[in-house]
Design a protein around this motif. Structure first.
Motif, PDB file in Angstrom:
ATOM      1  N   SER A 161       0.804  -1.222   0.000  1.00 34.11           N
ATOM      2  CA  SER A 161       0.000   0.000   0.000  1.00 34.11           C
ATOM      3  C   SER A 161       0.837   1.273   0.000  1.00 34.11           C
ATOM      4  O   SER A 161       0.484   2.241  -0.665  1.00 34.11           O
ATOM      5  N   GLU A 162       1.952   1.289   0.728  1.00 35.87           N
ATOM      6  CA  GLU A 162       2.779   2.507   0.750  1.00 35.87           C
ATOM      7  C   GLU A 162       3.294   2.844  -0.647  1.00 35.87           C
ATOM      8  O   GLU A 162       3.245   3.995  -1.081  1.00 35.87           O
ATOM      9  N   GLY A 163       3.782   1.855  -1.365  1.00 35.30           N
ATOM     10  CA  GLY A 163       4.265   2.088  -2.728  1.00 35.30           C
ATOM     11  C   GLY A 163       3.153   2.513  -3.669  1.00 35.30           C
ATOM     12  O   GLY A 163       3.346   3.378  -4.526  1.00 35.30           O
ATOM     13  N   LEU A 164       1.972   1.909  -3.510  1.00 31.62           N
ATOM     14  CA  LEU A 164       0.828   2.304  -4.342  1.00 31.62           C
ATOM     15  C   LEU A 164       0.440   3.749  -4.075  1.00 31.62           C
ATOM     16  O   LEU A 164       0.145   4.510  -5.003  1.00 31.62           O
ATOM     17  N   LYS A 165       0.443   4.147  -2.805  1.00 28.46           N
ATOM     18  CA  LYS A 165       0.148   5.545  -2.465  1.00 28.46           C
ATOM     19  C   LYS A 165       1.164   6.477  -3.120  1.00 28.46           C
ATOM     20  O   LYS A 165       0.806   7.515  -3.680  1.00 28.46           O
ATOM     21  N   GLN A 166       2.436   6.094  -3.057  1.00 29.17           N
ATOM     22  CA  GLN A 166       3.481   6.920  -3.665  1.00 29.17           C
ATOM     23  C   GLN A 166       3.300   7.021  -5.170  1.00 29.17           C
ATOM     24  O   GLN A 166       3.539   8.083  -5.755  1.00 29.17           O
ATOM     25  N   LEU A 167       2.883   5.934  -5.795  1.00 24.46           N
ATOM     26  CA  LEU A 167       2.630   5.966  -7.227  1.00 24.46           C
ATOM     27  C   LEU A 167       1.510   6.962  -7.546  1.00 24.46           C
ATOM     28  O   LEU A 167       1.565   7.685  -8.533  1.00 24.46           O
ATOM     29  N   VAL A 168       0.512   7.037  -6.664  1.00 24.29           N
ATOM     30  CA  VAL A 168      -0.604   7.964  -6.863  1.00 24.29           C
ATOM     31  C   VAL A 168      -0.124   9.409  -6.767  1.00 24.29           C
ATOM     32  O   VAL A 168      -0.503  10.250  -7.571  1.00 24.29           O
TER      33      VAL A 168
END
Length: 116
Positions: free
Chosen positions: A22-29
């Protein structure tokens, strides 16, 4: 919010693995958000987490887009459909410990009688 969580439909172990991305997905956003690009954000990008997020989207056969990353976060129940990305970027809290809320209520209730 209007998020649809699959958490109750999948085994805890799978949910835990998905949430680890989730942290990486948030950063991608938010990585191309103007506040991040201009260095105003309080969050820092982490190349390892971003790389993991790209890998997860590839594994899911999804293009590595902001839209797909946000959709996965919504499906996991991590973010709502109308998540305030700016709040996350600036690390603004909207949940506080009970003792903080109790003290705030006390101050609101007694502001006229308290000395500075």
């Amino acid at each position: 919010g209007g998020s649809v969580s699959i958490s109750s439909e999948i085994p805890d172990r799978v949910d835990k693995v998905l949430r680890s991305y989730s942290e990486g997905l948030k950063q991608l956003v938010y990585k191309n958000h103007p506040w991040v690009v201009n260095g105003w954000a309080k969050v820092q990008l982490n190349a390892t987490e971003l790389s993991r997020a790209y890998g997860l989207l590839e594994f899911l056969d999804l293009s590595p887009s902001l839209r797909n990353a946000k959709k996965v976060l919504e499906i996991m129940g991590v973010w709502s459909v109308h998540e305030n990305v700016e709040k996350y970027i600036m690390q603004i809290r909207d949940h506080f410990p009970a003792e903080v809320m109790t003290e705030a209520q006390f101050l609101l209730d007694n502001w006229k009688t308290l000395q500075d």
